[in-house]
Design an enzyme around this catalytic site. Structure first.
Site, mmCIF file in Angstrom:
data_model
loop_
_atom_site.group_PDB
_atom_site.id
_atom_site.type_symbol
_atom_site.label_atom_id
_atom_site.label_comp_id
_atom_site.label_asym_id
_atom_site.label_seq_id
_atom_site.Cartn_x
_atom_site.Cartn_y
_atom_site.Cartn_z
ATOM 1 N N ASP A 90 0.832 -1.205 0.000
ATOM 2 C CA ASP A 90 0.000 0.000 0.000
ATOM 3 C C ASP A 90 0.870 1.259 0.000
ATOM 4 O O ASP A 90 2.016 1.236 0.433
ATOM 5 C CB ASP A 90 -0.915 -0.024 1.244
ATOM 6 C CG ASP A 90 -2.092 0.936 1.110
ATOM 7 O OD1 ASP A 90 -2.380 1.387 -0.021
ATOM 8 O OD2 ASP A 90 -2.717 1.240 2.139
ATOM 9 N N ASN A 112 -11.035 -2.579 -5.365
ATOM 10 C CA ASN A 112 -10.234 -1.631 -6.163
ATOM 11 C C ASN A 112 -10.860 -1.279 -7.516
ATOM 12 O O ASN A 112 -10.428 -0.334 -8.185
ATOM 13 C CB ASN A 112 -8.797 -2.135 -6.359
ATOM 14 C CG ASN A 112 -7.943 -2.065 -5.103
ATOM 15 O OD1 ASN A 112 -7.057 -2.894 -4.886
ATOM 16 N ND2 ASN A 112 -8.184 -1.072 -4.240
HETATM 17 C C1 IPE Z 1 -5.387 -2.757 -0.098
HETATM 18 O O1 IPE Z 1 -5.045 -1.439 -0.323
HETATM 19 C C2 IPE Z 1 -5.464 -3.496 -1.407
HETATM 20 C C3 IPE Z 1 -4.192 -3.763 -2.047
HETATM 21 C C4 IPE Z 1 -3.017 -3.524 -1.546
HETATM 22 C C5 IPE Z 1 -4.279 -4.369 -3.334
HETATM 23 P P1 IPE Z 1 -6.174 -0.315 -0.471
HETATM 24 O O2 IPE Z 1 -5.458 0.969 -0.648
HETATM 25 O O3 IPE Z 1 -7.141 -0.695 -1.529
HETATM 26 O O4 IPE Z 1 -6.901 -0.406 0.929
HETATM 27 P P2 IPE Z 1 -7.746 0.681 1.718
HETATM 28 O O5 IPE Z 1 -8.741 1.254 0.764
HETATM 29 O O6 IPE Z 1 -6.766 1.706 2.178
HETATM 30 O O7 IPE Z 1 -8.354 -0.058 2.852
HETATM 31 C C1 IPE Z 2 -1.496 0.276 -3.347
HETATM 32 O O1 IPE Z 2 -1.320 1.649 -3.379
HETATM 33 C C2 IPE Z 2 -1.824 -0.304 -4.705
HETATM 34 C C3 IPE Z 2 -3.196 -0.809 -4.821
HETATM 35 C C4 IPE Z 2 -4.097 -0.808 -3.883
HETATM 36 C C5 IPE Z 2 -3.570 -1.366 -6.092
HETATM 37 P P1 IPE Z 2 -2.530 2.670 -3.361
HETATM 38 O O2 IPE Z 2 -2.901 2.987 -4.769
HETATM 39 O O3 IPE Z 2 -3.647 2.175 -2.538
HETATM 40 O O4 IPE Z 2 -1.839 3.932 -2.693
HETATM 41 P P2 IPE Z 2 -2.471 4.918 -1.616
HETATM 42 O O5 IPE Z 2 -3.005 4.092 -0.508
HETATM 43 O O6 IPE Z 2 -3.527 5.695 -2.313
HETATM 44 O O7 IPE Z 2 -1.308 5.758 -1.199
HETATM 45 MG MG MG Z 3 -4.109 2.367 -0.561
#
Ligand code: IPE
Ligand code: IPE
Ligand code: MG
Length: 262
Positions: free
Chosen positions: A37, A85
């Site tokens: 993340d 997602n």
């Molecule tokens: C969790 O990250 C999903 C993945 C790493 C693929 P998210 O960014 O989607 O999670 P939330 O929304 O912060 O809970």
């Molecule tokens: C993790 O990074 C990747 C996925 C969840 C696919 P994020 O895209 O969630 O990054 P933040 O949480 O917005 O920083």
């Molecule tokens: Mg995230």
């Protein structure tokens, strides 16, 4: 796999080398699961579009796959895309899927050289045919490898996985009275694999975001503020060293207290 293999890829005297010496190779976590993340925040800090964070995160994936294979981890599961997602803008989703395809195409030889068995866990529904094709090709080519098992959780949701397993149990006509936790666990995507011992989450969020809900029942959780694109083998080794200092109880009491009746 072991100390020599990790040291072969890190500079002498580096923090990674020092951490590699601190690891107890006889007590490695069998299964490490990672919630990758913070890609968006990494990009925002640099005033770049979010997708640049996803692009940069690929180097972290390479590094973590390599260090876990060298350490001798049995199973590595990376959370790449959750069922939730899909709520993101279509352009971002499309870049993520494109990066996954490219990663698999470019890394397949490395996965083969390192005897890594690749699997995707999650639902195929909603994935485009070209993504499915690439995933199936990577699974097929690496299917006979006997080294580390490497799962990518894609279009994955923990609740959806549990519901799918319940449906499978019903469809198979399993006697409800005979169905136990072990058998139910076998019906999950991770059937045949040990449960994660260590769950890593990057970017500081203290939540599990629908990841491996059944399997993490007794996982040790390690959260770092480091954003995924900055995460490297050093952080992975830090997590393993921290894990080995934890006392796992599984609902019991301290081992030395058992004899004392306390
Ligand atoms: C969790 O990250 C999903 C993945 C790493 C693929 P998210 O960014 O989607 O999670 P939330 O929304 O912060 O809970
Ligand atoms: C993790 O990074 C990747 C996925 C969840 C696919 P994020 O895209 O969630 O990054 P933040 O949480 O917005 O920083
Ligand atoms: Mg995230």
């Amino acid at each position: 796999m072991g100390l020599a293999d990790v040291l072969a890829t890190v500079p002498d005297g580096s923090p990674q080398a020092s951490l590699a010496h601190q690891v107890d190779y006889a007590r490695l976590p069998s299964h490490v699961a990672v919630i990758m993340d913070g890609n968006g925040r990494w990009a925002a800090q640099r005033r770049l579009p979010r997708v640049e964070g996803h692009r940069a995160g690929i180097d972290s994936v390479r590094d973590v796959v390599e260090v876990s294979a060298r350490l001798g981890i049995d199973v590595l599961t990376l959370y790449a895309f959750s069922v939730e997602n899909w709520k993101r803008p279509p352009a971002e989703v499309s870049v993520l899927m494109g990066l996954l395809k490219r990663y698999l195409r470019l890394e397949l030889d490395t996965l083969m050289e390192n005897d890594i068995r690749f699997r995707v866990i999650g639902s195929e529904d909603g994935l485009s045919p070209d993504v499915r094709f690439e995933l199936a090709a990577a699974e097929r080519r690496t299917g006979a490898n006997g080294g580390m098992r490497f799962n990518i959780a894609l279009n994955y949701g923990g609740r959806a996985e549990i519901v799918a397993a319940a449906r499978r149990a019903i469809a198979a006509g399993i006697d409800p009275q005979a169905l136990d936790e072990r058998q139910f666990g076998e019906l999950l995507y991770t059937g045949g694999q040990p449960d994660p011992d260590l769950l890593i989450r990057t970017s500081g969020e203290m939540r599990v975001s629908n990841f491996l809900l059944w399997q993490i029942a007794y996982a040790e959780i390690w959260v770092t503020d480091t954003l995924w694109p900055d995460f490297r083998s050093r952080h992975f080794l830090e997590a393993v060293v921290a894990y080995q200092k934890r006392e796992r109880r599984y609902g019991g009491i301290k081992e030395e207290a058992v004899g004392a009746g306390r």
